[in-house]
Design a protein around this motif. Structure first.
Motif, PDB file in Angstrom:
ATOM      1  N   HIS A   1       0.853  -1.196   0.000  1.00 55.81           N
ATOM      2  CA  HIS A   1       0.000   0.000   0.000  1.00 55.81           C
ATOM      3  C   HIS A   1       0.884   1.239   0.000  1.00 55.81           C
ATOM      4  CE1 HIS A   1      -4.323   1.301   0.909  1.00 55.81           C
ATOM      5  NE2 HIS A   1      -3.658   2.371   0.526  1.00 55.81           N
TER       6      HIS A   1
ATOM      7  N   GLU B   1      -4.881   1.485  -6.501  1.00 53.87           N
ATOM      8  CA  GLU B   1      -6.025   1.479  -5.602  1.00 53.87           C
ATOM      9  C   GLU B   1      -7.280   1.969  -6.323  1.00 53.87           C
ATOM     10  OE1 GLU B   1      -5.320   3.614  -1.916  1.00 53.87           O
ATOM     11  OE2 GLU B   1      -7.240   2.960  -1.091  1.00 53.87           O
TER      12      GLU B   1
ATOM     13  N   HIS C   1      -9.971  -0.084  -2.482  1.00 56.20           N
ATOM     14  CA  HIS C   1     -10.201   0.645  -1.229  1.00 56.20           C
ATOM     15  C   HIS C   1     -11.554   0.243  -0.646  1.00 56.20           C
ATOM     16  CE1 HIS C   1     -10.146   4.195   1.489  1.00 56.20           C
ATOM     17  NE2 HIS C   1     -11.454   4.070   1.360  1.00 56.20           N
TER      18      HIS C   1
ATOM     19  N   HIS D   1      -7.443  -1.863   3.555  1.00 52.42           N
ATOM     20  CA  HIS D   1      -8.000  -1.386   4.833  1.00 52.42           C
ATOM     21  C   HIS D   1      -8.999  -2.408   5.398  1.00 52.42           C
ATOM     22  CE1 HIS D   1      -6.412   2.344   3.133  1.00 52.42           C
ATOM     23  NE2 HIS D   1      -7.352   2.381   2.227  1.00 52.42           N
TER      24      HIS D   1
HETATM   25 ZN   LIG Z   1      -7.310   3.569   0.534  1.00 46.83          ZN
END
Ligand SMILES: [Zn+2]
Length: 303
Positions: free
Chosen positions: A27, A131, A163, A205
């Motif tokens: 990330h 992303e 995401h 996440h």
């Molecule tokens: Zn993100």
């Protein structure tokens, strides 16, 4: 005296060895920072160089890097062998919803031109997708406009990073009027996973303390891997360890991948190392081997 010297040497050298374990950062962003303007603005260059140097110092052997097209190009010139590149989209109004003065693509599109994107994969410029910022753009994961991109990624075996979950406070009033928390529920990815059964998906996440169904999804769809940034930074340490423990108890820790999401490397890595229930093997997996398996780049963790 000699023994004391040896002991002292060991004491000083051990952290150095520990710091050199290989890391894959799943990330990583090529963003502007410090100045509006092009990637070559001195403040943006300074930020880029500081991030790349920090990655090198922490032995980041590969970084899955997403950002606006012009920034990806400039950052990859600086460290071509260590960065895997992926475009960010969809982009409400053609601009990157995280850094909203920057166009995602030089043509100003909200989505990349499909033929252009395929050529970027074919010529080796890009290796990843995402992303994906659907939640920021207010576009559901299974929106029909996404279909051709998932088809492309599945056909070319390009991993897709998506995401999920949330964003900074007041996101809908600040950058992104179409942002909705309700669009970040990872369970909403299920239609995509069913329609594209070979698609390799990184849920970004992924927080089982808020969305416990992430664990069921990983069991149901073994192609899913996750990263848990930026929770290593924003959650109290005990809570972050409970998050990791949820994966460990579900026997899914071998599909958790390290991601910095802009965080300082050594404090980010320490957030994992301090979880006493993680074995050395668990940590080696999170820091490198799980991502190497996901990316099909076995070997990068054993230099
Ligand atoms: Zn993100």
């Amino acid at each position: 005296m000699r023994y004391l010297l040896v002991l002292l040497l060991i004491q000083f050298m051990l952290p150095a060895f520990a710091a050199r374990e290989p890391v894959i950062d799943m990330h990583f962003h090529a963003w502007p920072r410090g100045a509006e303007g092009p990637p070559d603005h001195p403040k943006n260059l300074e930020y880029m160089r500081s991030r790349l140097q920090a990655a090198e110092e922490s032995n980041v052997v590969l970084a899955a890097t997403s950002g606006p097209q012009e920034f990806l190009k400039r950052w990859s010139q600086e460290a071509p062998e260590r960065l895997l590149l992926g475009p960010v989209f969809p982009c409400h109004g053609g601009v990157n919803p995280n850094r909203n003065q920057y166009r995602c693509f030089t043509d100003g599109g909200e989505f990349p031109d499909l033929a252009w994107l395929e050529s970027q994969y074919a010529n080796g410029t890009y290796q990843l997708m995402g992303e994906l910022l659907n939640q920021y753009a207010g576009i559901p994961y299974d929106d029909p406009r996404m279909a051709q991109y998932y088809e492309l990624a599945e056909r070319l075996e390009i991993p897709v990073a998506i995401h999920t979950h949330a964003g900074p406070p007041m996101t809908a009033s600040n950058c992104c009027p179409n942002f909705r928390l309700s669009l970040g529920n990872p369970l909403l990815l299920e239609e995509v996973l069913v329609r594209y059964p070979k698609l390799k998906v990184q849920i970004m996440h992924a927080n089982p303390l808020v969305y416990p169904m992430v664990l069921d999804m990983m069991i149901q769809y073994p192609r899913i891997y996750v990263d848990v940034s930026p929770f290593q930074k924003i959650l109290p340490r005990g809570q972050f360890h409970r998050l990791l423990a949820a994966y460990k108890e579900a026997r899914l820790v071998n599909r958790v991948m390290f991601g910095s999401d802009g965080d300082d490397y050594e404090s980010a890595l320490e957030a994992y190392r301090s979880a006493e229930f993680l074995t050395d093997s668990d940590l080696q997996g999170i820091f490198c081997r799980n991502a190497a398996r996901f990316l099909d780049r076995q070997g990068v963790c054993n230099p």
